[in-house]
Design a protein around this motif. Sequence first.
Motif, short mmCIF file in Angstrom:
data_model
loop_
_atom_site.label_atom_id
_atom_site.label_comp_id
_atom_site.label_asym_id
_atom_site.label_seq_id
_atom_site.Cartn_x
_atom_site.Cartn_y
_atom_site.Cartn_z
N PRO A 232 58.14 20.80 26.90
CA PRO A 232 58.88 21.43 25.69
C PRO A 232 60.01 20.57 25.18
CG PRO A 232 58.92 23.35 27.29
CD PRO A 232 58.30 21.68 27.77
N VAL A 233 60.30 20.67 23.66
CA VAL A 233 61.22 19.76 23.16
C VAL A 233 62.57 20.71 23.10
CG1 VAL A 233 62.17 18.46 21.39
CG2 VAL A 233 59.67 18.36 22.07
N VAL A 234 63.47 20.34 23.89
CA VAL A 234 64.82 21.23 23.84
C VAL A 234 65.89 20.26 23.44
CG1 VAL A 234 66.32 22.26 25.53
CG2 VAL A 234 63.97 22.27 26.05
N LYS A 235 66.26 20.80 22.05
CA LYS A 235 67.37 20.10 21.35
C LYS A 235 68.80 20.64 22.08
CE LYS A 235 65.33 19.50 17.07
NZ LYS A 235 64.50 20.53 16.64
N ASP A 236 69.63 19.67 22.03
CA ASP A 236 71.07 20.34 22.89
C ASP A 236 71.78 21.11 21.93
OD1 ASP A 236 70.03 18.51 24.65
OD2 ASP A 236 71.99 17.63 25.07
N GLU A 237 71.29 22.38 21.43
CA GLU A 237 72.09 23.19 20.35
C GLU A 237 73.10 23.87 21.51
OE1 GLU A 237 69.58 26.15 18.57
OE2 GLU A 237 67.68 24.58 18.69
N TYR A 238 73.15 24.65 22.49
CA TYR A 238 74.02 25.11 23.27
C TYR A 238 73.95 24.53 24.66
CZ TYR A 238 73.10 28.66 19.68
OH TYR A 238 72.85 29.25 18.43
N SER A 239 75.02 23.70 24.83
CA SER A 239 74.94 22.96 26.07
C SER A 239 76.23 23.01 26.94
CB SER A 239 74.56 21.48 26.06
OG SER A 239 74.83 20.97 27.25
N PHE A 240 76.05 23.55 28.27
CA PHE A 240 77.48 23.43 29.15
C PHE A 240 77.07 23.35 30.30
CE2 PHE A 240 75.74 27.53 28.86
CZ PHE A 240 75.84 28.35 30.32
N SER A 241 77.82 23.23 31.57
CA SER A 241 77.51 23.12 32.91
C SER A 241 78.41 23.96 33.74
CB SER A 241 77.77 21.41 33.14
OG SER A 241 79.04 21.11 33.39
N LEU A 242 77.63 24.29 34.85
CA LEU A 242 78.17 25.10 35.99
C LEU A 242 78.03 24.48 37.32
CD1 LEU A 242 76.86 28.74 34.96
CD2 LEU A 242 79.21 27.86 34.60
N PRO A 243 78.85 24.63 38.09
CA PRO A 243 78.62 23.90 39.55
C PRO A 243 77.47 24.63 40.08
CG PRO A 243 81.01 24.67 39.49
CD PRO A 243 80.05 25.28 38.05
N SER A 244 76.70 23.99 40.90
CA SER A 244 75.26 24.50 41.51
C SER A 244 75.66 25.67 42.38
CB SER A 244 74.93 23.71 42.22
OG SER A 244 73.56 23.94 43.00
N ASP A 245 76.73 25.69 43.26
CA ASP A 245 76.95 26.97 44.14
C ASP A 245 77.48 28.28 43.17
OD1 ASP A 245 79.57 25.79 43.14
OD2 ASP A 245 80.19 25.75 45.34
N LEU A 246 78.07 27.95 42.12
CA LEU A 246 78.56 29.10 41.34
C LEU A 246 77.19 29.70 40.63
CD1 LEU A 246 80.36 30.71 39.98
CD2 LEU A 246 80.87 29.22 38.18
N MET A 247 76.18 28.77 40.19
CA MET A 247 75.19 29.11 39.72
C MET A 247 74.34 29.97 40.39
SD MET A 247 73.66 28.55 36.61
CE MET A 247 71.91 28.57 37.12
N LYS A 248 74.25 29.47 41.87
CA LYS A 248 73.58 30.49 42.75
C LYS A 248 74.08 31.60 42.99
CE LYS A 248 71.71 28.14 46.50
NZ LYS A 248 70.51 27.94 46.39
N SER A 249 75.47 31.71 42.95
CA SER A 249 76.17 33.14 43.20
C SER A 249 75.84 33.88 42.07
CB SER A 249 77.53 32.88 43.25
OG SER A 249 78.06 32.01 44.41
#
Length: 378
Positions: A127-144
Motif C-alpha cells: 500500500p502507498v502510505v502518504k505521511d498525512e498524519y505522522s508522529f512517533s511513540l517510544p516502543s515500550d509506551l506503544m506496548k503498554s
Amino acid sequence: MKFEIMRDRLLDGLSDVMKAISQKVAIPILTGIKIEVNDTGITMTGSDSDITICTFIPAEEDGEQIIRIVEKGSIVLQARVFSEIVRKLPTNDVTIEVANGLQTKIQSGKSDFHLIGLDAEDYPVLPVVKDEYSFSLPSDLMKSIIRETVFAVSQQETRPVLTGVHWEANERGLSCVATDSHRLARRLTMPEEMPAVPFSVVIPGKSLQELNKILPENTEPVEIVIADQQVLFKTRNVLFYSRLLEGNYPDTSRLIPIEYKTTVIVNGRLLLQAIDRASLLAREERNNIVRFSADEGKVIEISSNSPEVGKVEELVEAIGVTGEDLKLSFSAKYMMDALKAIDGQDVSIQFAGAMRPFILKSVEDDSILQLILPVRTY
C-alpha cells in the motif's frame, strides 16, 4: 538471485513476517513470503491483505557482515514450508540460490532443499502510505497502550467497528479506547510530537496484538503514519501495515459517569488475587459472576456461589471506603482483565449505583481508565 546468510538472523526476520501469513486467503500467492535481495540487504514481506509485515535484514551491521550478496533478485516461497526448513537446517550458514527461472536451492551443511518458487512480480504491491498524519511513540509506551486497551475489543463480528481500538488525536493528546459494549478500556497519552492535524481512526484489535509481539521492549521510537485506509508502524528494520476499520466509532465519553455514590480504594494486586480465587467456583456458571459488597467498615467482601459446586467468601482489607453501602455483581474475567491493565497499583473504584457502570483508575495516575457494567443478580 544468490546470497549467503546466518540462519539465526534469517529466522528472526522470518518469525516477524510469519505473523502476517494466513492459509485462508483469497489470493493464493499470499500463502508465500516475498524475498527481495539488493546491495543493501534482504527484504522479506508477508501479508494476509489485512496486515502486511516487511522486515529488512541489512547486509552489514555495526561493521559485521551478516549477508554476502552474490546476485540480486526476488522470489516468493511457500511461507510455512520455507520457515520450517530454515528452522531445522543443520548449520548456521545458509546459502539460498534461485536458478532456472523459479527453482530455489536452500543449502546448509550437508542438507540441500529444492523448492519451486513463484514469480515475485505477481505479488501484490505494498500500500502507498502518504505521511498525512505522522508522529512517533517510544516502543515500550506503544506496548503498554496495546496491553491496556486491546483486551476490551469485541470478539463479535456483528458490529465490526467494535473489534478495533479507536485512536483519536487532538490538542488534548492521544486517546485510545476499546469497548465491547459491556466494558471499556481507555488510555490517554500526550506524545512529544503531536500530529499537526487531528485524526480519528479505528485500528483492528488483531493487528495491534500482532504488532505487540514484534515491538521491542525498549524506548526505540515507533513512527506511526496514518493514511486514508491504512496505518503504518515503522521501527528500525520492520514495516507493519494494517488496514483501518470502516464505520463511526460510538461516542464512549457519554458512558463514563460524572457523579459517584461510593468510592473504594484498595490494593489492586490483593483484589485481583481474591477475585481470581472466587472465580474458581464461579467458572461453572455461564457468566463467571462474582459478588462484591462494601460498607463503611473498610472491608470488602468478595463472594461466589455455584449451586452444584459450592460457595466462597473472602474479606479484603480496603485502604478506604467512602459513600453509600454497596452490593453488586460483575464478570470476574472483566474485572481481572481491568486490574491486570492497571498492573498491581493501588486502585480507586468509583460506583455510581448498583446497576450503573463503575470505573477503575490507578490512585497515582488517571491516564488509564477501565469501565465495567455490573450484572443483575441481587
